[in-house]
Every structure is written in C-alpha cells, then in structure tokens.
Design a protein around this motif. Structure first.
Motif, short mmCIF file in Angstrom:
data_model
loop_
_atom_site.label_atom_id
_atom_site.label_comp_id
_atom_site.label_asym_id
_atom_site.label_seq_id
_atom_site.Cartn_x
_atom_site.Cartn_y
_atom_site.Cartn_z
N GLU A 183 0.84 -1.27 0.04
CA GLU A 183 0.20 0.16 0.05
C GLU A 183 0.90 1.18 0.20
OE1 GLU A 183 0.88 -1.54 3.94
OE2 GLU A 183 -0.17 -2.44 2.29
N THR A 184 2.20 1.29 -0.08
CA THR A 184 2.90 2.37 -0.36
C THR A 184 3.90 2.27 -1.81
OG1 THR A 184 4.91 0.98 0.82
CG2 THR A 184 3.35 2.41 2.03
N VAL A 185 4.05 3.45 -2.21
CA VAL A 185 4.89 3.69 -3.55
C VAL A 185 6.02 3.06 -3.40
CG1 VAL A 185 5.55 5.15 -5.44
CG2 VAL A 185 3.36 5.68 -4.16
N ASN A 223 -6.20 -4.40 2.78
CA ASN A 223 -6.53 -3.05 3.49
C ASN A 223 -7.72 -2.35 2.45
OD1 ASN A 223 -4.59 -1.59 1.56
ND2 ASN A 223 -3.38 -2.49 3.09
N ALA A 224 -7.93 -3.11 1.03
CA ALA A 224 -8.76 -2.55 0.22
C ALA A 224 -10.16 -2.76 0.41
CB ALA A 224 -8.53 -2.82 -1.36
N LYS A 254 -2.83 -0.75 9.89
CA LYS A 254 -2.01 -0.64 9.26
C LYS A 254 -1.99 1.03 9.10
CE LYS A 254 -1.18 -4.50 6.19
NZ LYS A 254 -0.95 -4.98 4.90
N GLY A 255 -2.89 1.86 9.69
CA GLY A 255 -3.00 3.20 9.89
C GLY A 255 -3.01 3.74 8.35
N ALA A 299 -13.93 -0.54 -0.53
CA ALA A 299 -13.80 -0.27 -2.12
C ALA A 299 -14.98 -0.97 -2.52
CB ALA A 299 -12.69 -0.79 -2.57
N ASP A 300 -15.47 -0.27 -3.58
CA ASP A 300 -16.46 -0.97 -4.53
C ASP A 300 -16.03 -1.63 -5.68
OD1 ASP A 300 -19.03 0.10 -2.98
OD2 ASP A 300 -18.07 1.89 -3.81
#
Length: 470
Positions: free
Chosen positions: A340-342, A377-378, A387-388, A397-398
C-alpha cells in the motif's frame, strides 16, 4: 490452561436441587438461515426476506425449536455440563421470538432421581421478562468430573443478502435489449438466454448452428419458437454476424454462448467493422461475495493482459461507469498492488499513485480513487485501520483495479470458486455491451450479466442509472 479457559461440569453427586444456570443469546438472521439448512424447514414465516437486507425487526420469526435448542446449550455446556445426555424434553411456547430479541435461557434443577437422572425446569425469556418458552427436561447427568476447553466453533459464512436480486429489480421495467446470442447450442448458454428473455431483460437473436440449437432446446425442454434464429454453422462467422447486426442496429448487445472468448472478441475489437470506440475496451466482473455487504467490481481480468497506464485510465473509467449504471453514485475505487506504499521497484504502485492523482485532478471522473492498496486493506476496514491507512477508499472499495490480467483472473476465480461468490461480467468501452460469460456460468449468472448490460446501455444513452440499488 487457566480456569477461565475451561468449563467444568457438575456430576450427579455434586448437583443439588435448586442449582441454576443460564446463557444469553441475541436472535440473529444467521440463526434463522442456519436452522433452515440444518432442519430443512424453509417456512417463509421463519426466513428473512431476500428482497432487502435483513435487519433486526424483520417480520420473520424464529422457529420455536431453535428457541428451545438454547436450553440444550445450558444443559450441555454448564449445568450439568459435559457428559449430559437427554432423556426427554417438553416445550410450551407462549410467545414468539424475532430477529434482534435478546434471550435468556435458564435451567433449574427441581429433582434428583435414581442415579444418574435429574429433572430441570427450563425457560427462555426476553431481556424484558417476556416468557417465550418453558418446559421440563429429564437428563442423565455425568458421573465423572470433566473440564473441557472453551471451544471456538469454526466460522460459518452466510450470504444474507442477494445483491443480484437488486440488479434484477433495478432493470425491471426497462425495454429489453435485442441481443445477439452467439452459438447458444449448449445447456448453460441456451438456458441463460431463455431465462433472461422470460425475465424481460433481452429479446434473444440466436446465431449459430440451427440444428444444434434446436436439439439442445428439445433436450432441456425450452420453447424457443418465439426467438429469431440466424443460421450460421461456423462459430467465427456467427461472431462476425453478431457484430454486423449491432452495427446495423438490428441488435443492441451481444451475448457469448458456446464459443471461445478469443473468437468472439476478435470480431468485436477489429479495427474495420468491429465495435471499437475512442475508449479502450475492457472487461469488468461484478461479484456477489457472501462476506461483503455490496457488489464488488473487479477489472480487468479478461481482455487487457498487461495494460499500460493509458489503458488503465480507460479500465478505471469503464468500471466507474458500470458501477454508476448499477446505482452507485460515487463508487470507491481501490487500485491494487502487493503493498500500500509507492515502491519504485513495483511498477503497479506507481501506476496506482498516478491514477489516484488523475482522479483528484478530474482526469478520471465520477469516483473516489485511491492506491496503491493491498487486497486486505482495500476491502477490510480493520486491516486498513491496523496499518494506519487514512483513506476514503481503504476498507470499503466498491471497485478493485488489478495490475494485470493474471492477477485479476485469479482474484475473480478465487472469489467465485473458493469464497462461493456469484459472478457476472460485461465488456465495456465498445459501442454496445458484450456479455462475455464463461461457458461454466449457470443460467442465473447469465441473467445477471443481461441485467448489467441493460443497465449499462441505459446509462450510456441517458447518463443516469435506472434507479439506486436499495
């Protein structure tokens, strides 16, 4: 193991007249569904409606024997506890239990008979004291002390809401689509077309080997006398005919039958005489997942193998438009990666971050887009919070946008075959909706794809959904 982790029983010798025990339980929708599965009793008075989300206050009442079964939980777990065996149980049910009622099941020892028999007065009452069940239990009590660990039962997933039913309801009343069904000469594709026609979603035009289509209709008992049949034995020619009928305005949609996807798509995407538009063609799965409270859109898992950033822009916009067509005014789009990070070493995280910023700047319209997000986390809010991650999309998420076809195809099929999701799907970005169903899809999945096509085509023409999903 500590004492709080175990439950100790009460032997016949230890049991005294007047001993009592109780358990507390809230009647839930899941209880009614599981009891129906276990007993086979599907009395509609005792099952929640499938037309809406079942909530406390649903008119469905709890089966009386489910209420009575709470007594066995006290006798078997607490008093006398492990080792107890029923001899008899009488019941009277003075009033009814509904979803949301908080119940107190109580047993009281009223007699000890010849070893090891004991008699218990049994009651179940609501939290405000309303008596809903009373009776007498005669049991054989344990003769030896047993301390058992507190047991966590395996989790059971119950699909409490039929999201596809909402699609059907949203599409109800719209004019059916003239739909070219390509090679419907197997059971699933012909049944799906016929079911969708009876439901008022499509008017099928059957294109393929006429003899094979009629043989299959006779085999499965489908009356296809009202359907137009265009005879074409060659599957590639049948696909080309379907595309030409759409271009000529004779059909408004295409539905895949017993034909390979590549053969059909080759005719759809060809530069001359196909159904291309200025937007890149992509596919979107729409899944009814038992663990989720809403439909889940997954794209692209069937057409674009390794999409570049430009292609992903169209994939995202196509999926957003489909979600809006289904009544989701402002869908939340999670762009997936492994993390979830670049990370410059993971190209999909860079694409995800750019897509998110493009949505912020209005280059992608109609949705909230965020990424990169990992799968957990989606769609799981607790995972996102752990995970903050501060995001309007994370955990809710849809739409999930996958990095490539391999990831998307595996994700959709895992949800279908492992998590027991129901799947429908549509090809988007062409000049007409294309139902790219799997040959393994049953008639209901094909009907859901037809509902999607009808809603999407209306959205393409009018720019607004037929109605919001309830």
């Amino acid at each position: 193991m500590s004492a709080r982790d175990t439950i100790s029983n009460r032997t016949w010798d230890e049991l005294e007249v007047g001993d009592t025990a109780r358990v507390e339980r809230v009647c839930a929708v899941q209880d009614l569904i599981l009891f129906a599965h276990a007993s086979g009793n599907t009395n509609p008075l005792m099952l929640p409606s499938t037309e809406k989300a079942a909530q406390p206050g649903d008119l469905a009442m709890a089966p009386s024997l489910w209420v009575g079964s709470l007594i066995s939980a006290v006798l078997g777990n607490i008093l006398p506890g492990a080792g107890t065996v029923y001899r008899s149980q009488s019941f009277r049910f003075p009033s009814r239990v509904h979803v949301g009622d908080r119940l107190l099941a109580t047993v009281k020892c009223v007699a000890k008979r010849e070893r090891p028999v004991a008699v218990f007065e049994t009651t179940v009452a609501t939290a405000d004291g309303r008596l809903v069940c009373e009776g007498t239990a005669e049991v054989e009590t344990p003769l030896a002390s047993i301390a058992t660990p507190r047991r966590a039962l395996p989790q059971i997933i119950v699909d409490q809401e039929d999201h596809f039913a909402k699609l059907f309801a949203a599409a109800a009343g719209l004019p059916p689509l003239n739909t070219a069904v390509v090679c419907p000469d197997d059971r699933n594709s012909l049944e799906g077309a016929a079911l969708s026609a009876r439901s008022g979603l499509i008017r099928p035009i059957l294109i393929g080997d006429e003899a094979a289509i009629r043989r299959m209709a006779a085999e499965i008992g489908e009356d296809i006398s009202a359907f137009q049949i265009v005879a074409e034995k060659d599957s590639r020619a049948a696909a080309a005919k379907a595309v030409s009928m759409v271009r000529a305005g004779e059909a408004a949609a295409i539905m895949k039958g017993n034909i390979h996807s590549d053969e059909l798509l080759a005719q759809v995407v060809k530069k001359e005489g196909g159904l291309r538009t200025q937007r890149r063609i992509s596919h979107c799965f729409v899944l009814d997942v038992p663990t989720l409270e809403q439909l889940l859109f997954v794209s692209d898992a069937a057409i674009n193998i390794a999409p570049d950033l430009t292609t992903k822009v169209d994939i995202v916009q196509n999926a957003i438009n489909l979600a809006q067509a289904c009544g989701i005014a402002k869908p939340r789009v999670g762009v997936l990666s492994a993390v979830e990070t670049v990370n410059v070493n993971i190209p999909s995280t860079l694409d995800a971050a750019i897509l998110s910023k493009m949505a912020d700047r209005g280059q992608i319209k109609g949705a909230i887009v965020d990424g990169p997000l990992a799968m957990d986390n989606a769609i799981d809010l607790e995972a996102a919070q752990t995970k903050g991650i501060a995001s309007l999309v994370a955990g809710r998420a849809d739409i999930l946008i996958v990095p490539n076809l391999e990831a998307g195809n595996m994700l959709a099929k895992e949800l279908t075959f492992v998590a027991r999701a129901e799947a429908a799907g549509l090809v988007l970005g062409a000049s007409a909706p294309v139902m790219l169903t799997s040959r393994a899809d049953d008639a209901r999945a094909r009907k859901a794809s037809c509902a999607l096509a009808l809603l999407y085509e209306r959205f393409r023409r009018e720019g607004a959904p037929a109605r919001r999903l309830a």
